[in-house]
Motif scaffolding. Structure first.
Motif, PDB file in Angstrom:
ATOM      1  N   PRO A   1      10.520   3.875  10.337  1.00  0.00           N
ATOM      2  CA  PRO A   1      11.684   3.302   9.845  1.00  0.00           C
ATOM      3  C   PRO A   1      12.000   3.920  11.198  1.00  0.00           C
ATOM      4  N   SER A   2      13.267   3.781  11.710  1.00  0.00           N
ATOM      5  CA  SER A   2      14.036   4.920  12.842  1.00  0.00           C
ATOM      6  C   SER A   2      14.320   6.500  12.613  1.00  0.00           C
TER       7      SER A   2
ATOM      8  N   LYS B   1      16.212  22.916   5.891  1.00  0.00           N
ATOM      9  CA  LYS B   1      16.434  21.479   4.959  1.00  0.00           C
ATOM     10  C   LYS B   1      16.670  20.114   5.422  1.00  0.00           C
ATOM     11  N   VAL B   2      18.218  20.330   6.389  1.00  0.00           N
ATOM     12  CA  VAL B   2      19.004  19.863   5.670  1.00  0.00           C
ATOM     13  C   VAL B   2      18.040  19.103   7.618  1.00  0.00           C
ATOM     14  N   GLU B   3      18.125  19.415   8.239  1.00  0.00           N
ATOM     15  CA  GLU B   3      17.042  18.750   9.303  1.00  0.00           C
ATOM     16  C   GLU B   3      15.769  18.239   8.906  1.00  0.00           C
ATOM     17  N   TYR B   4      15.119  18.982   8.337  1.00  0.00           N
ATOM     18  CA  TYR B   4      14.307  17.914   8.306  1.00  0.00           C
ATOM     19  C   TYR B   4      14.186  16.791   6.835  1.00  0.00           C
ATOM     20  N   ASN B   5      15.721  17.113   6.053  1.00  0.00           N
ATOM     21  CA  ASN B   5      15.533  16.135   5.394  1.00  0.00           C
ATOM     22  C   ASN B   5      16.002  14.299   6.186  1.00  0.00           C
ATOM     23  N   LYS B   6      16.397  14.570   7.456  1.00  0.00           N
ATOM     24  CA  LYS B   6      16.998  14.062   8.442  1.00  0.00           C
ATOM     25  C   LYS B   6      15.865  12.794   8.156  1.00  0.00           C
TER      26      LYS B   6
ATOM     27  N   PHE C   1      15.736   7.310   5.500  1.00  0.00           N
ATOM     28  CA  PHE C   1      15.565   5.921   4.825  1.00  0.00           C
ATOM     29  C   PHE C   1      14.962   5.586   3.178  1.00  0.00           C
ATOM     30  N   ARG C   2      14.533   6.925   2.571  1.00  0.00           N
ATOM     31  CA  ARG C   2      14.646   7.057   1.369  1.00  0.00           C
ATOM     32  C   ARG C   2      15.799   6.532   0.574  1.00  0.00           C
ATOM     33  N   GLU C   3      16.866   7.152   1.310  1.00  0.00           N
ATOM     34  CA  GLU C   3      18.330   6.661   0.789  1.00  0.00           C
ATOM     35  C   GLU C   3      18.615   5.496   1.123  1.00  0.00           C
TER      36      GLU C   3
ATOM     37  N   LYS D   1       0.944  -1.286   0.577  1.00  0.00           N
ATOM     38  CA  LYS D   1       0.038  -0.043  -0.024  1.00  0.00           C
ATOM     39  C   LYS D   1       0.692   1.269   0.358  1.00  0.00           C
ATOM     40  N   TYR D   2       1.965   1.375   0.425  1.00  0.00           N
ATOM     41  CA  TYR D   2       2.887   2.826   1.492  1.00  0.00           C
ATOM     42  C   TYR D   2       3.824   2.138   0.226  1.00  0.00           C
ATOM     43  N   GLY D   3       4.486   3.608   0.447  1.00  0.00           N
ATOM     44  CA  GLY D   3       5.649   3.612  -1.194  1.00  0.00           C
ATOM     45  C   GLY D   3       6.488   4.246  -0.117  1.00  0.00           C
ATOM     46  N   PHE D   4       6.829   4.329   0.676  1.00  0.00           N
ATOM     47  CA  PHE D   4       7.941   5.465   1.460  1.00  0.00           C
ATOM     48  C   PHE D   4       9.152   5.701   0.647  1.00  0.00           C
ATOM     49  N   LEU D   5       9.451   4.860  -0.270  1.00  0.00           N
ATOM     50  CA  LEU D   5      10.664   5.217  -0.826  1.00  0.00           C
ATOM     51  C   LEU D   5      10.303   6.027  -1.598  1.00  0.00           C
TER      52      LEU D   5
END
Length: 207
Positions: free
Chosen positions: A133-134, A163-168, A172-174, A19-23
């Motif tokens: 995900p952690s 944006k750096v803080e947001y991306n943390k 898991f996408r990377e 159902k979910y495409g988190f990546l």
């Protein structure tokens, strides 16, 4: 028993791999998102008293309540009322507050936020870390104090301002899902109905 409880004979968690495409990388960048917390809920008489959480957060930070509960902003006119994910994609952060507080009760609220690329501000199951995900949420303690909310607001402001803080929260996408997360939910590659049938067949008596 067939329920959200993980000890059920047939567990049916809200997260399912099919159902979910988190990546999948979100098509809406951090720069284009509203620097506010989105709250979407119709029920304003929750067992968790999440309404008190929203009211407390509003003392310190902008919270857009676009549904019936604590309504203070209109639903976007260019988005269908049935398309919640598209609304979530317009915000940096989303309040994923459960209606009830219980172990294992981790609903679509937090998963929809992650799928939309919005940082979940999570309020709910004490063992929520086992279901995600952690380091992918900002967690509000239950029960919370005014000091707790001030600490949460600092974290929210961090993702608003950087944006750096947001991306943390979306590493898991990377990196891909951790092995423990994949193992926990690997069985959800089959539908609930299929798993129910498998369980029934395993209980059949053979002559």
């Amino acid at each position: 028993e067939m329920s959200y409880r993980m000890h059920s004979d047939v567990p049916i968690p809200y997260f399912e791999f099919f159902k979910y495409g988190f990546l999948n990388k979100s098509e809406v960048s951090w720069e284009l998102r509203e620097k506010a917390v989105l709250f979407v809920a119709r029920n304003c008489d929750s067992r968790s008293q999440r309404e008190d959480l929203v009211k407390t957060l509003k003392k310190y930070i902008r919270v857009d309540s676009i549904s019936d509960c604590l309504h203070n902003k209109k639903w976007p006119s260019d988005i269908s009322r049935t398309d919640k994910i598209s609304v979530l994609k317009r915000y940096v952060a989303v309040l994923a507050a459960e209606n009830s507080i219980a172990d294992d009760y981790v609903t679509e609220k937090v998963y929809d936020a992650l799928a939309a690329g919005a940082v979940p501000i999570y309020y709910g199951a004490p063992n929520v870390d086992q279901f995600l995900p952690s380091n992918s949420i900002i967690k509000v303690p239950y029960p919370f104090t005014e000091e707790d909310i001030k600490n949460v607001v600092k974290q929210i402001e961090g993702v608003f301002n950087s944006k750096v803080e947001y991306n943390k929260y979306f590493r898991f996408r990377e990196l891909g899902f951790e092995e423990k997360f994949v193992k926990k939910f690997n069985y959800t590659t089959y539908t609930n109905k299929c798993r129910l049938c498998q369980k029934i067949m395993s209980l059949r008596c053979h002559a």
